[in-house]
Design a protein around this motif. Structure first.
Motif, PDB file in Angstrom:
ATOM      1  N   UNK A  14       5.397   5.642  -8.089  1.00  0.00           N
ATOM      2  CA  UNK A  14       5.731   6.713  -7.156  1.00  0.00           C
ATOM      3  C   UNK A  14       5.295   6.284  -5.765  1.00  0.00           C
ATOM      4  N   UNK A  15       6.223   6.334  -4.808  1.00  0.00           N
ATOM      5  CA  UNK A  15       5.892   5.929  -3.450  1.00  0.00           C
ATOM      6  C   UNK A  15       6.761   6.714  -2.464  1.00  0.00           C
ATOM      7  N   UNK A  16       6.133   7.227  -1.417  1.00  0.00           N
ATOM      8  CA  UNK A  16       6.858   7.967  -0.393  1.00  0.00           C
ATOM      9  C   UNK A  16       7.232   9.374  -0.796  1.00  0.00           C
ATOM     10  N   UNK A  17       6.607   9.892  -1.850  1.00  0.00           N
ATOM     11  CA  UNK A  17       6.947  11.215  -2.365  1.00  0.00           C
ATOM     12  C   UNK A  17       5.824  12.211  -2.101  1.00  0.00           C
ATOM     13  N   UNK A  18       6.194  13.465  -1.919  1.00  0.00           N
ATOM     14  CA  UNK A  18       5.229  14.561  -1.860  1.00  0.00           C
ATOM     15  C   UNK A  18       5.488  15.485  -3.038  1.00  0.00           C
ATOM     16  N   UNK A  19       4.458  15.686  -3.852  1.00  0.00           N
ATOM     17  CA  UNK A  19       4.601  16.485  -5.073  1.00  0.00           C
ATOM     18  C   UNK A  19       4.263  17.944  -4.770  1.00  0.00           C
ATOM     19  N   UNK A  20       5.215  18.817  -4.991  1.00  0.00           N
ATOM     20  CA  UNK A  20       5.020  20.251  -4.786  1.00  0.00           C
ATOM     21  C   UNK A  20       4.253  20.837  -5.963  1.00  0.00           C
ATOM     22  N   UNK A  21       3.155  21.533  -5.683  1.00  0.00           N
ATOM     23  CA  UNK A  21       2.341  22.156  -6.728  1.00  0.00           C
ATOM     24  C   UNK A  21       2.043  23.589  -6.280  1.00  0.00           C
ATOM     25  N   UNK A  22       3.037  24.454  -6.455  1.00  0.00           N
ATOM     26  CA  UNK A  22       2.972  25.800  -5.881  1.00  0.00           C
ATOM     27  C   UNK A  22       3.246  26.904  -6.887  1.00  0.00           C
ATOM     28  N   UNK A  23       3.277  26.570  -8.185  1.00  0.00           N
ATOM     29  CA  UNK A  23       3.520  27.604  -9.191  1.00  0.00           C
ATOM     30  C   UNK A  23       4.899  28.220  -9.121  1.00  0.00           C
ATOM     31  N   UNK A  24       5.813  27.569  -8.422  1.00  0.00           N
ATOM     32  CA  UNK A  24       7.176  28.097  -8.289  1.00  0.00           C
ATOM     33  C   UNK A  24       7.369  29.006  -7.089  1.00  0.00           C
ATOM     34  N   UNK A  25       6.397  29.042  -6.175  1.00  0.00           N
ATOM     35  CA  UNK A  25       6.484  29.958  -5.037  1.00  0.00           C
ATOM     36  C   UNK A  25       7.729  29.709  -4.185  1.00  0.00           C
ATOM     37  N   UNK A  81       0.861  -1.184   0.000  1.00  0.00           N
ATOM     38  CA  UNK A  81       0.000   0.000   0.000  1.00  0.00           C
ATOM     39  C   UNK A  81       0.897   1.233   0.000  1.00  0.00           C
ATOM     40  N   UNK A  82       0.738   2.048  -1.032  1.00  0.00           N
ATOM     41  CA  UNK A  82       1.614   3.205  -1.192  1.00  0.00           C
ATOM     42  C   UNK A  82       1.105   4.400  -0.390  1.00  0.00           C
ATOM     43  N   UNK A  83       2.011   5.313  -0.069  1.00  0.00           N
ATOM     44  CA  UNK A  83       1.654   6.572   0.592  1.00  0.00           C
ATOM     45  C   UNK A  83       2.395   7.697  -0.125  1.00  0.00           C
ATOM     46  N   UNK A  84       1.645   8.644  -0.639  1.00  0.00           N
ATOM     47  CA  UNK A  84       2.225   9.801  -1.312  1.00  0.00           C
ATOM     48  C   UNK A  84       1.546  11.074  -0.812  1.00  0.00           C
ATOM     49  N   UNK A  85       2.060  12.207  -1.250  1.00  0.00           N
ATOM     50  CA  UNK A  85       1.517  13.476  -0.777  1.00  0.00           C
ATOM     51  C   UNK A  85       1.423  14.526  -1.861  1.00  0.00           C
ATOM     52  N   UNK A  86       0.614  15.527  -1.564  1.00  0.00           N
ATOM     53  CA  UNK A  86       0.451  16.714  -2.410  1.00  0.00           C
ATOM     54  C   UNK A  86       0.782  17.919  -1.540  1.00  0.00           C
ATOM     55  N   UNK A  87       1.637  18.814  -2.035  1.00  0.00           N
ATOM     56  CA  UNK A  87       2.014  20.014  -1.283  1.00  0.00           C
ATOM     57  C   UNK A  87       1.589  21.254  -2.066  1.00  0.00           C
ATOM     58  N   UNK A  88       0.366  21.740  -1.837  1.00  0.00           N
ATOM     59  CA  UNK A  88      -0.119  22.891  -2.605  1.00  0.00           C
ATOM     60  C   UNK A  88       0.509  24.204  -2.155  1.00  0.00           C
ATOM     61  N   UNK A  89       0.580  25.111  -3.116  1.00  0.00           N
ATOM     62  CA  UNK A  89       0.846  26.504  -2.815  1.00  0.00           C
ATOM     63  C   UNK A  89      -0.475  27.228  -2.700  1.00  0.00           C
ATOM     64  N   UNK A  90      -0.578  28.391  -3.336  1.00  0.00           N
ATOM     65  CA  UNK A  90      -1.784  29.216  -3.210  1.00  0.00           C
ATOM     66  C   UNK A  90      -2.897  28.709  -4.124  1.00  0.00           C
ATOM     67  N   UNK A  91      -3.969  28.215  -3.510  1.00  0.00           N
ATOM     68  CA  UNK A  91      -5.198  27.836  -4.193  1.00  0.00           C
ATOM     69  C   UNK A  91      -6.355  28.564  -3.512  1.00  0.00           C
ATOM     70  N   UNK A  92      -7.424  28.761  -4.242  1.00  0.00           N
ATOM     71  CA  UNK A  92      -8.614  29.387  -3.662  1.00  0.00           C
ATOM     72  C   UNK A  92      -9.389  28.337  -2.879  1.00  0.00           C
ATOM     73  N   UNK A  93      -9.416  28.471  -1.563  1.00  0.00           N
ATOM     74  CA  UNK A  93     -10.117  27.537  -0.679  1.00  0.00           C
ATOM     75  C   UNK A  93     -10.824  28.343   0.403  1.00  0.00           C
ATOM     76  N   UNK A  94     -11.583  27.660   1.248  1.00  0.00           N
ATOM     77  CA  UNK A  94     -12.194  28.351   2.383  1.00  0.00           C
ATOM     78  C   UNK A  94     -11.130  28.942   3.298  1.00  0.00           C
ATOM     79  N   UNK A  95      -9.967  28.304   3.341  1.00  0.00           N
ATOM     80  CA  UNK A  95      -8.889  28.778   4.191  1.00  0.00           C
ATOM     81  C   UNK A  95      -8.332  30.112   3.705  1.00  0.00           C
TER      82      UNK A  95
END
Length: 309
Positions: A290-301, A228-242
């Motif tokens: 892909x396993x054990x990785x967190x993908x950065x998705x931040x537009x280059x921030x 069972x794999x575990x991966x991650x997503x690391x967002x930058x600025x997105x429009x959310x309730x936060x």
């Protein structure tokens, strides 16, 4: 033969999620809805978990009505739950087990941001100024609540759902041969940045996302024997309730035109879109390697800010 090879590599085949079952915490708004709606659009059955059943039912009804007569689309179901609690992780897994013999992917996505401080003005700030801002100005309850929601809850949920994920490997559906069981964490670029301005000056949030980033790789190692794999997503600025303090009836948020940033974002990046987040979610669900990785998705921030990513 070449025709069959090419057909197998089309997006419509690679990302055909019919028979896939996903669970998305915080799936009714913000990044969670970007993920949930993308999965449903491509055929998955998605269980969204949130704090209020009525709100979940409302948003599910809208997306299910739009999917009613489209065979390539899935369905969305809402379950009220408190993702901070070990007991709730057990209950939610049991509730879904009544409805599904297995799940394909668990998105530990729910998150909150609290415990903000006002940075003392340099260069004349004193230690007393920092104590007033970062110690006196941050409540212990905020720290506990943020850590439990963002970092501790995903631990409980991951293990509570392991049996359902394990059963996916022997599921009697065609999709089981094409998609590996997986846990996906929504971390943040703030798990790596060294500038608290990038998260609105909240050390509880920074610490929680740093913990979740490490947990992603550690749990991926721990669960290797289960496949069972575990991966991650690391967002930058997105429009959310936060970031916008609200969402519409479809779980979408928009940033106010006059919103002021406390940190620099590359001019070409702007704000992440649902398409940006959805395509990353599809990639992680479909990819086996892909396993054990967190993908950065931040537009280059983080190219603009000191970080250890």
């Amino acid at each position: 033969m070449a025709d069959k090879i090419l057909e197998s590599l089309t997006a419509s085949n690679i990302f055909d999620l019919r028979s896939v079952v996903a669970v998305v915490t915080g799936g009714g708004t913000g990044i969670g809805m970007m993920i949930s709606s993308t999965l449903v659009a491509n055929g998955a059955t998605v269980y969204i978990i949130g704090p209020k059943q009525e709100d979940l039912d409302d948003v599910c009804a809208k997306y299910n009505a739009a999917s009613e007569n489209v065979p390539t689309r899935g369905r969305m179901h809402g379950l009220e739950g408190d993702v901070r609690l070990k007991s709730e992780a057990t209950r939610l897994a049991a509730e879904i087990a009544k409805r599904e013999p297995h799940i394909t992917v668990l998105f530990n996505n729910a998150g909150i941001n609290a415990g903000h401080f006002v940075r003392p003005a340099a260069p004349d700030a004193t230690a007393a100024d920092y104590v007033a801002a970062c110690f006196d100005g941050v409540s212990q309850d905020d720290f506990t609540n943020v850590l439990n929601t963002n970092a501790v809850g995903p631990y409980w949920l991951t293990f509570a759902f392991l049996p359902l994920l394990e059963r996916w490997k022997t599921a009697d559906v065609p999709a089981a041969a094409r998609f590996a069981p997986q846990v996906i964490m929504t971390s943040s670029m703030n798990g790596w940045t060294k500038d608290s301005a990038t998260c609105g000056f909240s050390y509880p949030y920074l610490f929680s996302k740093s913990a979740l980033g490490h947990a992603t790789a550690s749990l991926a190692h721990e669960l290797l024997p289960l496949g069972i794999r575990v991966n991650g997503i690391a967002p930058g600025l997105f429009a959310t309730q936060m970031t916008s303090k609200g969402s519409d009836e479809y779980g979408r948020s928009t940033l106010p035109a006059d919103r002021k940033q406390s940190f620099e974002v590359p001019a070409a990046a702007g704000v992440g879109s649902p398409r940006d987040m959805g395509t990353l979610a599809l990639f992680l669900v479909a990819n086996w390697f892909v396993n054990g990785e967190t993908v950065l998705i931040d537009g280059g921030t983080l190219l603009k800010h000191p970080s250890s990513y």
